[in-house]
Design an enzyme around this catalytic site. Sequence first.
Site, PDB file in Angstrom:
ATOM      1  N   LYS A 181       0.881  -1.180   0.000  1.00  0.00           N
ATOM      2  CA  LYS A 181       0.000   0.000   0.000  1.00  0.00           C
ATOM      3  C   LYS A 181       0.917   1.228   0.000  1.00  0.00           C
ATOM      4  CE  LYS A 181      -1.917   3.008   1.979  1.00  0.00           C
ATOM      5  NZ  LYS A 181      -1.691   4.435   1.621  1.00  0.00           N
ATOM      6  N   GLU A 256       9.615   1.736  11.119  1.00  0.00           N
ATOM      7  CA  GLU A 256      10.638   2.775  10.978  1.00  0.00           C
ATOM      8  C   GLU A 256       9.901   4.092  11.011  1.00  0.00           C
ATOM      9  OE1 GLU A 256      12.266   5.641   9.784  1.00  0.00           O
ATOM     10  OE2 GLU A 256      12.798   4.788   7.826  1.00  0.00           O
ATOM     11  N   CYS A 290      13.757  10.581   6.977  1.00  0.00           N
ATOM     12  CA  CYS A 290      13.664  10.063   8.351  1.00  0.00           C
ATOM     13  C   CYS A 290      14.971  10.255   9.107  1.00  0.00           C
ATOM     14  CB  CYS A 290      13.252   8.600   8.334  1.00  0.00           C
ATOM     15  SG  CYS A 290      14.044   7.662   7.043  1.00  0.00           S
ATOM     16  N   GLU A 389      10.113  15.987  15.505  1.00  0.00           N
ATOM     17  CA  GLU A 389      10.488  15.868  14.096  1.00  0.00           C
ATOM     18  C   GLU A 389       9.628  16.828  13.270  1.00  0.00           C
ATOM     19  OE1 GLU A 389       9.266  12.375  11.709  1.00  0.00           O
ATOM     20  OE2 GLU A 389      11.399  12.182  11.216  1.00  0.00           O
TER      21      GLU A 389
END
Length: 487
Positions: A181, A256, A290, A389
């Site tokens: 997906k 992750e 990331c 973040e």
Amino acid sequence: MNDQASSTVTLHKNLIGGRDVPASDGAVLDVLSPADGQLFARIPSGTAEDIDAAVKAARAAFEGAWSKLTATERGRLLIKLAAAVEADADHLAALESRDNGKPLRQSRADVTALARYFEYYGTAADKLHGEVIPYLNTHFIGVERVPHGVTGHIIPWNYPMQIFGRSVGAALAGGNATVVKPAEDASLTILRIGALAREVGFPDGALNIVTGLGRTAGAALTAHPGIDFISFTGSPETGTMVQTAAAKNHVGVTLELGGKSAQVVFDDADLERALPSLVNAIIQNGGQTCSAGSRLLIQRGIFKDVVDAVAERFRTLRAGHPEREPDLGPMVNQAQQRRVEKYLERAKNEGLTVAAAGGIASDAPSGGYYVAPTFFAPVAHESVLSQEEVFGPVLVATPFDDEAEAIRLANGTAYGLAAGVWTRDAMRSTRVGRAMRVGQVFVNCYGAGGGVELPFGGFGRSGHGREKGFEGLVEFTTTRTLVIAHG
Ligand code: TXE
């Protein structure tokens, strides 16, 4: 591309059981170019029914044609796919830049990495083997490495090709059948890879792709009882939902979930070498990485000099149209642009000092999602901008006095994905490198995710499990122990 809805808007389809199919209810999602906000494609808005069909197709492949292949044959298919990707590199790169907004050179780098993942896992497929355990003299014990079965892959929008390569490449090499997906904001290259996989001869159902919304198609995939293992890359919040869904079906999951990675600059660092890397680690892909190096920790004696040098570079940076090779492209969508702008507003309201800001190129289209890169210094370690973040071109710098403080600050967020250490002292580089609670540490370099060969993953809020490298292949398999009594 599957077919043409009009001269400018392409209509794409899902790949289920080797066939191009629309969503079961015909629904589509508009795909806007982040460069100008214009509609240029439509993808299926996949339903739970589509996911169910994809899982069934994968199961049929897993129990049929796919599992009949030897590991070498699976590997050869992946190597063929690597060649097909390379042959299609210009098209894939242009498609990615249009869909995701990253500068063309970065899309090309992603294509190269994608092909390399297929090559790496293709050549590794028949080198993954089990072991024989000494036990009773009357028994033979073999431990075999076997696939999980049908694996589900939820892919984010920031590096769709690379993340597909590292997760789906490893899963296929390990003998799993897969259901993917992609992110609603970056599905086009993934669908293209699906078409290439079919062309090079992957059996129907070994690779299925269902596009659509996270809360519908994504949630249906992770909750599906026919899924034996899940790989997820995305936000911590969605990661929690994915792990909860996995727990309900008692299946494993790798997560992750991004980071707030520090680059630690000691006063003996080779600054000439460090500076381009300090800036690039946050500017690459507009900071939507990331493992972006989003925090600079600088030893107090050189704090001002390093901040001045980084600021000088920041002032020259321009966000612009991805096809014009800017320093950075637009943010992937309007929500991400707003998210970054909110962080910037909040930081300014809190009185944080802007050390430097870049700009938006004068020829950037007005409807695009551009954000000017911004560098704040000094910033307290406890501030929101040092802890959360942002996922945008926003860098903070914080001073430290000694090694102990540097380690405490570097490890002082909820995340733990990557770190950089800059020093000429060999013993300190090893000492500090080994003190970092992260999955990857770079000394006197910064790989922003590193090579295909290097295991990658996090601690804490950055998630768990490892992808990439040989370890990534191991994650997509499990063991079966065979105990044979022979008297
Ligand atoms: O993430 P989501 P979003 C971070 C980054 C970013 C923030 C939000 O900070 O600003 O997350 O981005 C699918 N069940 N990262 O909203 O929701 C979704 O369709 C199953 C860091 O895009 O996590 C997409 O395919 N799947 C990160 C994928 O999850 C669901 C990369 C990621 O989307 C789902 C991306 C659900 N309930 C964002 N809801 C990194 N680690 O690099 C959504 N999805």
